[in-house]
Motif scaffolding. Structure first.
Motif, mmCIF file in Angstrom:
data_model
loop_
_atom_site.group_PDB
_atom_site.id
_atom_site.type_symbol
_atom_site.label_atom_id
_atom_site.label_comp_id
_atom_site.label_asym_id
_atom_site.label_seq_id
_atom_site.Cartn_x
_atom_site.Cartn_y
_atom_site.Cartn_z
ATOM 1 N N PRO A 1 35.275 43.493 42.593
ATOM 2 C CA PRO A 1 35.508 42.610 43.687
ATOM 3 C C PRO A 1 35.343 41.223 43.737
ATOM 4 O O PRO A 1 34.265 40.917 43.294
ATOM 5 C CB PRO A 1 35.089 43.408 44.887
ATOM 6 N N VAL A 2 36.322 40.201 44.272
ATOM 7 C CA VAL A 2 35.880 38.736 44.439
ATOM 8 C C VAL A 2 35.829 38.366 45.828
ATOM 9 O O VAL A 2 36.738 38.742 46.440
ATOM 10 C CB VAL A 2 36.968 37.876 43.421
ATOM 11 N N GLN A 3 34.669 37.845 46.149
ATOM 12 C CA GLN A 3 34.609 37.439 47.510
ATOM 13 C C GLN A 3 34.417 35.933 47.518
ATOM 14 O O GLN A 3 34.075 35.296 46.781
ATOM 15 C CB GLN A 3 33.011 38.051 48.219
ATOM 16 N N VAL A 4 34.984 35.280 48.959
ATOM 17 C CA VAL A 4 34.860 34.134 49.244
ATOM 18 C C VAL A 4 34.168 33.846 50.337
ATOM 19 O O VAL A 4 34.537 34.361 51.634
ATOM 20 C CB VAL A 4 36.141 33.302 49.129
ATOM 21 N N LEU A 5 32.990 33.461 50.384
ATOM 22 C CA LEU A 5 32.137 33.418 51.764
ATOM 23 C C LEU A 5 31.804 34.869 52.475
ATOM 24 O O LEU A 5 31.938 35.026 53.603
ATOM 25 C CB LEU A 5 33.167 32.614 52.789
ATOM 26 N N GLY A 6 31.745 35.829 51.227
ATOM 27 C CA GLY A 6 31.358 37.182 51.773
ATOM 28 C C GLY A 6 32.594 37.998 52.264
ATOM 29 O O GLY A 6 32.389 39.159 52.459
ATOM 30 N N LYS A 7 33.818 37.350 52.095
ATOM 31 C CA LYS A 7 34.901 38.282 52.455
ATOM 32 C C LYS A 7 35.969 38.533 51.202
ATOM 33 O O LYS A 7 36.100 37.293 50.271
ATOM 34 C CB LYS A 7 35.817 37.474 53.483
ATOM 35 N N LEU A 8 36.108 39.750 51.079
ATOM 36 C CA LEU A 8 37.125 40.028 49.925
ATOM 37 C C LEU A 8 38.329 39.385 49.773
ATOM 38 O O LEU A 8 39.137 39.562 50.976
ATOM 39 C CB LEU A 8 37.303 41.707 49.859
ATOM 40 N N ARG A 9 38.727 38.593 48.761
ATOM 41 C CA ARG A 9 39.954 37.932 48.691
ATOM 42 C C ARG A 9 40.667 38.245 47.444
ATOM 43 O O ARG A 9 41.834 37.792 47.304
ATOM 44 C CB ARG A 9 39.383 36.088 48.615
ATOM 45 N N ALA B 1 40.142 32.504 38.747
ATOM 46 C CA ALA B 1 41.533 32.575 38.376
ATOM 47 C C ALA B 1 42.428 33.498 39.381
ATOM 48 O O ALA B 1 43.570 33.455 39.549
ATOM 49 C CB ALA B 1 41.734 33.089 36.952
ATOM 50 N N ALA B 2 41.331 34.439 39.738
ATOM 51 C CA ALA B 2 42.167 35.605 40.711
ATOM 52 C C ALA B 2 42.089 34.991 42.240
ATOM 53 O O ALA B 2 42.931 35.621 42.913
ATOM 54 C CB ALA B 2 40.991 36.785 40.684
ATOM 55 N N VAL B 3 41.330 34.016 42.575
ATOM 56 C CA VAL B 3 41.536 33.764 44.010
ATOM 57 C C VAL B 3 41.682 32.239 44.063
ATOM 58 O O VAL B 3 40.915 31.161 44.722
ATOM 59 C CB VAL B 3 40.272 34.093 44.932
ATOM 60 N N PRO B 4 42.656 31.410 43.342
ATOM 61 C CA PRO B 4 42.580 30.091 43.303
ATOM 62 C C PRO B 4 43.014 29.475 44.629
ATOM 63 O O PRO B 4 42.643 28.452 44.786
ATOM 64 C CB PRO B 4 44.050 29.879 42.224
ATOM 65 N N THR B 5 43.748 30.208 45.561
ATOM 66 C CA THR B 5 44.066 29.506 46.828
ATOM 67 C C THR B 5 43.045 29.500 47.745
ATOM 68 O O THR B 5 43.012 28.362 48.469
ATOM 69 C CB THR B 5 45.348 30.345 47.525
ATOM 70 N N PRO C 1 25.885 41.813 38.683
ATOM 71 C CA PRO C 1 26.383 42.270 37.475
ATOM 72 C C PRO C 1 27.272 43.654 37.749
ATOM 73 O O PRO C 1 26.506 44.846 38.546
ATOM 74 C CB PRO C 1 25.194 42.601 36.689
ATOM 75 N N GLN C 2 28.286 43.888 37.163
ATOM 76 C CA GLN C 2 29.082 45.173 37.356
ATOM 77 C C GLN C 2 29.334 45.338 38.856
ATOM 78 O O GLN C 2 30.204 46.391 39.029
ATOM 79 C CB GLN C 2 28.159 46.373 36.606
ATOM 80 N N LYS C 3 29.204 44.518 39.768
ATOM 81 C CA LYS C 3 29.466 44.794 41.191
ATOM 82 C C LYS C 3 30.321 44.287 41.691
ATOM 83 O O LYS C 3 31.268 44.343 42.192
ATOM 84 C CB LYS C 3 28.130 44.932 42.065
ATOM 85 N N LEU C 4 29.964 42.693 41.834
ATOM 86 C CA LEU C 4 30.730 41.514 42.553
ATOM 87 C C LEU C 4 30.671 40.196 42.138
ATOM 88 O O LEU C 4 29.544 39.899 41.518
ATOM 89 C CB LEU C 4 30.521 41.844 44.285
ATOM 90 N N VAL C 5 31.621 39.298 42.536
ATOM 91 C CA VAL C 5 31.506 37.781 42.367
ATOM 92 C C VAL C 5 31.772 37.287 43.861
ATOM 93 O O VAL C 5 32.660 37.815 44.364
ATOM 94 C CB VAL C 5 32.221 37.282 41.378
ATOM 95 N N ASN C 6 30.702 36.315 44.154
ATOM 96 C CA ASN C 6 30.918 35.796 45.581
ATOM 97 C C ASN C 6 30.853 34.301 45.399
ATOM 98 O O ASN C 6 29.760 33.739 45.021
ATOM 99 C CB ASN C 6 29.911 36.322 46.603
ATOM 100 N N PHE C 7 31.978 33.674 45.868
ATOM 101 C CA PHE C 7 31.841 31.923 45.882
ATOM 102 C C PHE C 7 31.548 31.638 47.356
ATOM 103 O O PHE C 7 32.078 32.170 48.245
ATOM 104 C CB PHE C 7 33.211 31.588 45.533
ATOM 105 N N VAL C 8 30.532 30.694 47.317
ATOM 106 C CA VAL C 8 30.076 30.074 48.584
ATOM 107 C C VAL C 8 30.686 28.822 48.370
ATOM 108 O O VAL C 8 30.273 27.864 47.624
ATOM 109 C CB VAL C 8 28.625 30.008 48.748
ATOM 110 N N VAL C 9 31.456 28.435 49.541
ATOM 111 C CA VAL C 9 32.367 26.766 49.571
ATOM 112 C C VAL C 9 31.975 26.364 50.522
ATOM 113 O O VAL C 9 31.655 26.947 51.787
ATOM 114 C CB VAL C 9 33.755 27.122 49.102
ATOM 115 N N ARG C 10 32.536 24.860 50.597
ATOM 116 C CA ARG C 10 32.326 24.179 51.983
ATOM 117 C C ARG C 10 33.659 23.477 51.991
ATOM 118 O O ARG C 10 34.088 22.943 51.039
ATOM 119 C CB ARG C 10 31.067 23.633 52.290
#
Length: 863
Positions: free
Chosen positions: A808-816, A836-840, A854-863
């Motif tokens: 799963p890929v999160q942005v600011l802790g929310k699944l996107r 590449a999975a969450v460009p917008t 590892p093997q669990k998730l990726v979370n991007f912290v943005v502003r």
């Protein structure tokens, strides 16, 4: 052979091959081809009574289930004993013979031939060389022999007891065979009457029958029913002196601590004390006794029913109180909720703390006293409730203030010290009524001498054969039909030469089924019921499959006989069936009228799309119930096999749901299972060349390194095989068939990727469920021998693991979004794929931090 799928030709050919080659024969120790290294596996069906109507598809469910297990066990290298026989003696067979006007020996021969044909028709892998019939003298010789062992040990005796008499059936019935005062078979009215009968002392084994349940792998519901039927109770036996010199009443109670709250007594309508009832109360008591005699035990003990009873005019002294204390003088009533055969047939009634006593006392305005205080917050006497659980003793003299366990103990000590009570254990279980006044059953191996003694015939005089009677109908006076066989009845004692009479009763239908699993171990043995080495090798039965309806009678009786045989030293296990499984029912549509009575299809007529009772305007309601010939809703497997094939029938019955569940039959759904078989056929069989598999599957080469789509199919196969293996643990074979269907779907998407090895292993995995088509396909792969004893394919754990994982890929802790990456991919590769999975969600944002678990998730912290 041909390249078209012809189920009739294929199934006929392989059934003949199996029988000719005796491929399902089990090997006994001592056989020339016995393999001492092979693990034994004994899988047994509850053998059927061969009815005149034959099998219907509901009967087949359990048989197909055990067959699937037996076939897989053979492929796992086991020496499998999977036998079949006929429970041919008994009331149903006799009633059918009377109805058809034929002798039961003739109807039995016809019916068993039909059953045997039907069982073979659906491809069941029984060892037919071990077939038995309980009405065959070669079999019941040993039933009589076992009865002799019971007789010699004092476990068989005659007694005059109140029994259930069915006038329509002209015979006595066991308690278990009467439901709500009516016969289980035929639903005829029954009444209680005293008769001299043969009894088996099963009660002497009550404790062992109870204790040994704990070690059995049986459904808990079945064990609970047996525990309830045995009905162990621990408590005290207490003596109450009856006024006027009428003797003593002895009662058993599990709550001696409540003696101080006993305000009246109740005796069963059959109790001997009622002979001492004063004249002023005689008429009322006699009328009540007659009324109670027409009720079943279930009716009498039903907690929901309105209580009834009459005062006897007698009084007893409650030993909890001193002489002269008015509280100690309590009335004696008779009521049908007290049973003569349970405990002593008399009870002390404590209406403050027993629901039945409370209802009785309330109805007849008898005193209610609190002697057990409920815990705080629980409704009790002060709330007008009947408190029946543990609490603290009150109004109980020396017990006051004691918690219930301590109060019970002290009450027993006080009663014992005064000589009016003692600790005791009782059981609800009664001795087994073992004689029937019918013709079609095993004769007793006994002789009655002129001096009144009864002796058993010598072993070498067995079997005592059932004489042929042309008139075998029950007598109008209830006497046994065998009494009419004068020459057979009148005989002589071989030892003394004195005149003697044979016993004219016969054994109940249960007798032959109380030991049949042992005869299957060594059925041709003419010297003994079974050889010791055969029993020590095969026993106990590893898997016993049958309906839950046999929870009490057959299973309890069988366990009893087996324990007797264990005590005699004839078997080496205490229990006959280590694992028990109950298959569910196949249900079908039926109709009931406004009163809830089931209406046979022949009694219906359809008008404007609705069904009515024929010749009336009374509508009926469609319901789902079990299949029954009387309802006209049975489906004959012959018809299904003829149209769709035995393999299709087997697959459909197993695919409907877990074997333990009840499932609705719907003939329209069978086509789906047929389509699956045809898809398997098309997947593997060359459409252009007779007797061959597809060209790319016919190449017999060393197993190549799997790549691409072939590798994907290998993974799909092992996942399917793992589910097949798992289904045998819980008997949910529907999941196995679903998994095989999934594999066929995947293989059909990439037909050229399927390898020969994959095709062959798939056929082996399919074979327990659809053995005929599997054998045909196996032969077309070029194998000359049957697959019956081929090795079962093994799951390779490597192919159960995925090469990729979904993260799963999160942005600011929310699944996107989600991304699929190779297992073990480096972090930069994972982050790139995640972006590449969450460009917008990243566009126009500043990436502050990237968190990778590892093997669990990726979370991007943005502003």
């Amino acid at each position: 052979m041909s390249n078209a799928y012809d189920h009739a030709a294929i199934e006929r050919r392989w059934q003949q091959h199996w029988e000719k080659q005796q491929l399902f024969r089990a090997r006994n120790p001592g056989d020339l081809d016995f393999d001492p290294k092979a693990r034994k596996y004994y899988v047994l069906d509850m053998f059927p009574y061969p009815s005149g109507s034959g099998l219907h598809v509901g009967h087949a469910v359990g048989y197909i289930g055990t067959d699937v297990v037996a076939r897989k066990k053979r492929m796992e290298g086991c020496n499998v004993l999977h036998p079949m026989g006929w429970d041919a003696f008994g009331l149903p067979a006799e009633q059918y013979a009377i109805a058809t006007g034929k002798h039961p020996s003739e109807t039995n021969k016809t019916n068993t031939a039909n059953y045997r044909r039907q069982l073979k028709l659906i491809g069941l892998s029984y060892d037919w060389s071990r077939e038995i019939d309980t009405s065959d003298p070669r079999y019941y010789k040993w039933t009589q022999w076992i009865f002799k062992r019971l007789f010699e040990r004092g476990l068989a005796y005659q007694a005059e007891v109140p029994v259930w008499w069915c006038e329509e059936l002209k015979t006595v019935l066991a308690n278990e065979e009467v439901i709500n005062g009516r016969s289980e078979r035929g639903n005829f009215p029954c009444v209680r009457r005293p008769l001299k009968q043969w009894m088996l002392a099963i009660t002497k084994y009550a404790e062992r029958l109870l204790e040994d349940l704990d070690g059995l792998d049986w459904p808990e519901s079945i064990k609970a029913q047996q525990r309830e039927w045995i009905g162990k109770s621990e408590g005290a036996e207490i003596e109450f002196e009856v006024e006027g010199g009428a003797g003593k009443l002895v009662v058993f109670t599990t709550r001696p601590d409540t003696l101080w709250g006993a305000t009246f007594m109740v005796v069963a309508p059959e109790h001997a004390l009622l002979k001492k009832v004063p004249a002023s109360h005689r008429a009322a008591v006699d009328a009540y006794v007659a009324q109670a005699a027409a009720k079943s035990e279930l009716e009498r003990t039903d907690l929901a029913k309105d209580k009834s009873g009459v005062f006897t005019g007698l009084y007893a002294h409650n030993p909890a109180f001193e002489r002269g204390d008015a509280r100690g003088r309590i009335p004696i009533w008779t009521a049908d909720y007290v049973m003569a055969g349970y405990g002593t047939g008399a009870i002390m009634s404590v209406p403050g703390h027993d629901e039945r006593d409370h209802e009785f006392a309330t109805k007849f305005e008898l005193p209610i006293v609190e002697v057990v205080r409920a815990p705080h917050g629980v409704k009790g006497f002060a709330d007008g409730a009947c408190f029946c659980d543990d609490g603290v003793a009150v109004n109980s003299g020396p017990l006051d203030g004691l918690a219930t366990p301590a109060a019970k103990k002290k009450a027993i000590e006080l009663l014992a010290a005064r000589g009016v009570g003692k600790p005791r254990v009782t059981y609800k279980l009664r001795d087994w009524l073992f004689s029937r006044q019918r013709y079609w059953g095993e004769p007793f191996p006994l002789l009655h001498l002129a001096d009144g003694t009864t002796i058993a015939v010598a072993d070498d005089a067995l079997p005592i054969e059932l004489p042929r009677l042309d008139d075998f109908k029950p007598s109008s006076d209830g006497s046994a039909p065998l009494a009419r066989a004068k020459q057979w009845v009148e005989t002589r004692d071989p030892k003394s030469g004195a005149s003697a009479r044979r016993n004219t009763d016969t054994m109940p239908g249960w007798a032959g089924s109380c030991w049949y699993w042992l005869r299957f171990m060594d059925p041709a043995n003419a010297r003994e019921p079974w050889a010791r080495d055969a029993e020590s090798y095969w026993g106990p039965v590893d898997l016993y499959v049958g309906g839950a309806a046999h929870a009490v009678m057959h299973l309890l009786y069988s366990r009893f006989w087996h324990k007797v045989l264990f005590d005699v030293g004839l078997v080496h296990t205490k229990e006959p069936f280590q694992k028990l499984f109950n298959q569910g029912l196949l249900t079908a549509f039926a109709y009931e009228d406004g009163t809830g009575r089931l209406v046979a299809n022949t009694e219906l007529e359809e008008r404007d799309g609705r069904f009515f009772k024929r010749g009336t305007n009374e509508p009926v309601t469609q319901i789902v119930t079990k299949m029954a010939k009387s309802l006209g809703n049975v489906v004959n497997p012959d018809d299904i096999v003829k149209e769709y094939g035995a393999d299709t029938l087997r697959l459909y019955e197993l695919f409907m749901g877990p074997l333990a569940d009840s499932k609705p039959w719907n003939t329209r759904d069978i086509a789906g299972s047929r389509r699956f078989v045809e898809r398997v056929w098309r997947m593997l069989v060359d459409p252009d060349r007779d007797d061959h598999v597809r060209p790319h599957l016919s190449i017999d080469q060393a197993r190549p390194e799997l790549t691409g789509e072939s590798l994907e199919l290998e993974k799909h196969f092992h996942r399917a095989l793992a589910k097949v293996d798992s289904s045998f643990e819980h008997f949910n074979f529907n999941t196995a068939i679903a998994a095989l269907m999934t594999f066929v779907n995947e293989a059909s998407k990439r037909p050229q990727a399927l390898t020969r090895a994959q095709g062959e292993r798939f056929v082996l995995a399919l074979s327990p469920f659809a053995p005929h088509v599997a054998e045909e396909l196996w032969q077309r792969f070029g194998h000359e021998q049957s697959l019956v004893r081929e090795s079962w394919p093994k799951v390779d754990p490597r192919f159960l693991e995925d090469d990729t994982i979904e993260i799963p890929v999160q942005v600011l802790g929310k699944l996107r979004g989600k991304v699929v990456v190779a297992k073990g991919a480096a972090e930069p590769e994972i982050v790139a794929a995640a972006k590449a999975a969450v460009p917008t969600w990243l566009e126009g944002k500043t990436l502050v931090k990237t968190i990778v678990v590892p093997q669990k998730l990726v979370n991007f912290v943005v502003r």
